[in-house]
Design a protein around this motif. Structure first.
Motif, PDB file in Angstrom:
ATOM      1  N   SER A 182       7.315 -33.348 -22.431  1.00 22.48           N
ATOM      2  CA  SER A 182       8.268 -34.337 -21.915  1.00 22.48           C
ATOM      3  C   SER A 182       9.166 -33.730 -20.839  1.00 22.48           C
ATOM      4  N   LEU A 211       6.917 -33.407 -17.725  1.00 21.09           N
ATOM      5  CA  LEU A 211       6.703 -34.708 -17.090  1.00 21.09           C
ATOM      6  C   LEU A 211       7.980 -35.192 -16.424  1.00 21.09           C
ATOM      7  N   GLY A 212       9.117 -34.919 -17.051  1.00 14.28           N
ATOM      8  CA  GLY A 212      10.391 -35.293 -16.437  1.00 14.28           C
ATOM      9  C   GLY A 212      10.590 -34.593 -15.105  1.00 14.28           C
ATOM     10  N   VAL A 262       8.134 -36.142 -12.576  1.00 17.07           N
ATOM     11  CA  VAL A 262       8.610 -37.451 -12.109  1.00 17.07           C
ATOM     12  C   VAL A 262       9.754 -37.273 -11.118  1.00 17.07           C
ATOM     13  N   SER A 263      10.668 -36.349 -11.401  1.00 19.62           N
ATOM     14  CA  SER A 263      11.784 -36.148 -10.467  1.00 19.62           C
ATOM     15  C   SER A 263      11.284 -35.611  -9.129  1.00 19.62           C
ATOM     16  N   VAL A 304       8.351 -36.239  -7.819  1.00 23.33           N
ATOM     17  CA  VAL A 304       7.694 -37.365  -7.155  1.00 23.33           C
ATOM     18  C   VAL A 304       8.738 -38.287  -6.530  1.00 23.33           C
ATOM     19  N   LEU A 305       9.800 -38.571  -7.259  1.00 25.05           N
ATOM     20  CA  LEU A 305      10.831 -39.462  -6.732  1.00 25.05           C
ATOM     21  C   LEU A 305      11.531 -38.872  -5.512  1.00 25.05           C
TER      22      LEU A 305
END
Length: 84
Positions: A49, A52-53, A56-57, A59-60
């Protein structure tokens, strides 16, 4: 599906005896063993997790740069095709 024969049951009982004896020698109880497995699984889930966090950050943050540039290029190409 293979049949479970009496020989298979005897083999499982013998292997179970030796594994149980080995765990007893190491002073490991079934509860401690299960607790350790669940702790490792929990640690793995936490790591996944967190990873993945971070993904994701990333990617953003990257999308803040990439998407507007792509949008401008898309609009330029769209206007060229529309003008034909």
């Amino acid at each position: 599906m293979p049949k479970i024969t009496p020989g298979t049951i005897v083999k499982l009982l013998i292997i179970s005896f030796f594994v149980g004896w080995g765990l007893s020698v190491l002073d490991i109880t079934p509860l401690e063993l299960l607790r350790g497995v669940f702790e490792r699984f929990d640690a793995l889930l936490n790591w996944v997790s967190r990873s993945l966090g971070e993904i994701v950050s990333y990617v953003l943050v990257g999308a803040m740069i990439v998407v507007p540039i792509w949008g401008v290029l898309y609009l330029i190409e769209w206007s060229r095709q529309r003008g034909k």
